[in-house]
Scaffold this motif. Structure first.
Motif, PDB file in Angstrom:
ATOM      1  N   ALA A   1      15.596  77.502  50.805  1.00  0.00           N
ATOM      2  CA  ALA A   1      14.841  76.509  50.026  1.00  0.00           C
ATOM      3  C   ALA A   1      13.426  77.006  49.761  1.00  0.00           C
ATOM      4  CB  ALA A   1      14.823  75.166  50.747  1.00  0.00           C
ATOM      5  N   VAL A   2      12.794  77.558  50.771  1.00  0.00           N
ATOM      6  CA  VAL A   2      11.438  78.095  50.601  1.00  0.00           C
ATOM      7  C   VAL A   2      11.454  79.216  49.562  1.00  0.00           C
ATOM      8  CG1 VAL A   2       9.594  79.393  51.737  1.00  0.00           C
ATOM      9  CG2 VAL A   2      10.602  77.417  52.877  1.00  0.00           C
ATOM     10  N   ALA A   3      12.405  80.128  49.662  1.00  0.00           N
ATOM     11  CA  ALA A   3      12.485  81.263  48.737  1.00  0.00           C
ATOM     12  C   ALA A   3      12.698  80.811  47.296  1.00  0.00           C
ATOM     13  CB  ALA A   3      13.598  82.213  49.161  1.00  0.00           C
TER      14      ALA A   3
ATOM     15  N   LEU B   1      23.187  71.960  41.149  1.00  0.00           N
ATOM     16  CA  LEU B   1      22.128  72.935  41.361  1.00  0.00           C
ATOM     17  C   LEU B   1      22.360  74.157  40.496  1.00  0.00           C
ATOM     18  CD1 LEU B   1      22.443  75.131  44.503  1.00  0.00           C
ATOM     19  CD2 LEU B   1      24.320  73.705  43.787  1.00  0.00           C
ATOM     20  N   VAL B   2      21.287  74.894  40.294  1.00  0.00           N
ATOM     21  CA  VAL B   2      21.356  76.170  39.609  1.00  0.00           C
ATOM     22  C   VAL B   2      20.320  77.086  40.270  1.00  0.00           C
ATOM     23  CG1 VAL B   2      19.723  75.544  37.784  1.00  0.00           C
ATOM     24  CG2 VAL B   2      21.393  77.345  37.362  1.00  0.00           C
TER      25      VAL B   2
ATOM     26  N   ALA C   1      29.078  71.456  48.926  1.00  0.00           N
ATOM     27  CA  ALA C   1      29.928  70.605  48.076  1.00  0.00           C
ATOM     28  C   ALA C   1      30.384  71.375  46.837  1.00  0.00           C
ATOM     29  CB  ALA C   1      29.174  69.341  47.687  1.00  0.00           C
ATOM     30  N   ALA C   2      29.479  72.147  46.252  1.00  0.00           N
ATOM     31  CA  ALA C   2      29.829  72.935  45.066  1.00  0.00           C
ATOM     32  C   ALA C   2      30.860  74.007  45.403  1.00  0.00           C
ATOM     33  CB  ALA C   2      28.571  73.566  44.474  1.00  0.00           C
ATOM     34  N   LEU C   3      30.727  74.630  46.557  1.00  0.00           N
ATOM     35  CA  LEU C   3      31.699  75.652  46.971  1.00  0.00           C
ATOM     36  C   LEU C   3      33.090  75.046  47.169  1.00  0.00           C
ATOM     37  CD1 LEU C   3      29.461  77.670  49.432  1.00  0.00           C
ATOM     38  CD2 LEU C   3      30.565  78.597  47.389  1.00  0.00           C
ATOM     39  N   LEU C   4      33.153  73.815  47.643  1.00  0.00           N
ATOM     40  CA  LEU C   4      34.447  73.140  47.788  1.00  0.00           C
ATOM     41  C   LEU C   4      35.000  72.714  46.434  1.00  0.00           C
ATOM     42  CD1 LEU C   4      33.906  70.861  50.920  1.00  0.00           C
ATOM     43  CD2 LEU C   4      35.424  72.850  50.733  1.00  0.00           C
ATOM     44  N   ASP C   5      34.122  72.254  45.553  1.00  0.00           N
ATOM     45  CA  ASP C   5      34.535  71.724  44.259  1.00  0.00           C
ATOM     46  C   ASP C   5      35.008  72.808  43.306  1.00  0.00           C
ATOM     47  OD1 ASP C   5      34.715  69.560  42.261  1.00  0.00           O
ATOM     48  OD2 ASP C   5      33.062  70.660  41.298  1.00  0.00           O
ATOM     49  N   ALA C   6      34.325  73.937  43.273  1.00  0.00           N
ATOM     50  CA  ALA C   6      34.641  75.001  42.305  1.00  0.00           C
ATOM     51  C   ALA C   6      34.523  76.370  42.967  1.00  0.00           C
ATOM     52  CB  ALA C   6      33.706  74.895  41.108  1.00  0.00           C
ATOM     53  N   PRO C   7      35.396  76.679  43.904  1.00  0.00           N
ATOM     54  CA  PRO C   7      35.251  77.927  44.661  1.00  0.00           C
ATOM     55  C   PRO C   7      35.275  79.193  43.814  1.00  0.00           C
ATOM     56  CG  PRO C   7      37.366  76.868  45.122  1.00  0.00           C
ATOM     57  CD  PRO C   7      36.564  75.914  44.291  1.00  0.00           C
ATOM     58  N   SER C   8      35.962  79.171  42.695  1.00  0.00           N
ATOM     59  CA  SER C   8      36.040  80.380  41.866  1.00  0.00           C
ATOM     60  C   SER C   8      34.745  80.645  41.101  1.00  0.00           C
ATOM     61  CB  SER C   8      37.213  80.278  40.890  1.00  0.00           C
ATOM     62  OG  SER C   8      37.004  79.204  39.998  1.00  0.00           O
TER      63      SER C   8
ATOM     64  N   LEU D   1      19.753  71.461  49.937  1.00  0.00           N
ATOM     65  CA  LEU D   1      20.374  72.679  49.421  1.00  0.00           C
ATOM     66  C   LEU D   1      21.697  72.945  50.130  1.00  0.00           C
ATOM     67  CD1 LEU D   1      20.313  75.215  47.655  1.00  0.00           C
ATOM     68  CD2 LEU D   1      18.910  76.301  49.420  1.00  0.00           C
ATOM     69  N   GLN D   2      21.716  72.804  51.420  1.00  0.00           N
ATOM     70  CA  GLN D   2      22.937  73.008  52.198  1.00  0.00           C
ATOM     71  C   GLN D   2      24.038  72.051  51.733  1.00  0.00           C
ATOM     72  OE1 GLN D   2      22.633  71.908  56.334  1.00  0.00           O
ATOM     73  NE2 GLN D   2      24.398  73.155  56.897  1.00  0.00           N
TER      74      GLN D   2
END
Length: 93
Positions: free
Chosen positions: A52-54, A75-76, A24-31, A18-19
């Motif tokens: 992850a547990v939650a 991820l979603v 990676a997603a935050l870097l790829d598409a920050p908006s 998850l981390q």
């Protein structure tokens, strides 16, 4: 033979995955996110494990991974504010 993308729910052991995928997603598409890479990159390992547990069980919060073989492609995540709420907020994609 062609492979197909599988969608699977996160497990309690997916904190590291998850981390990695979330950062990676935050870097790829920050908006596309309400958070930033800078705000999340230094979160402790325990917090990722708790996320992850939650997201792995129940109906208040859910995290799913798109996976091709052993590779996570995306991820979603969804969040329900209260257990009786009929609305689920998309919080990661």
């Amino acid at each position: 033979m062609t492979s197909s993308v599988e969608v699977r729910r996160a497990t309690p052991l997916d904190g590291t995955c998850l981390q990695r995928v979330r950062l990676a997603a935050l870097l790829d598409a920050p908006s596309a996110f309400g958070s930033t890479f800078a705000a999340e990159v230094n979160r402790p390992t325990d917090e990722w494990a708790q996320r992850a547990v939650a997201g792995s069980a129940g109906s208040d919060r859910a995290t799913f991974f798109a996976q091709l073989g052993d590779e996570i492609l995306g991820l979603v995540g969804g969040y329900r504010e209260t257990p009786t709420s009929t609305t689920v907020e998309l919080i990661s994609m």
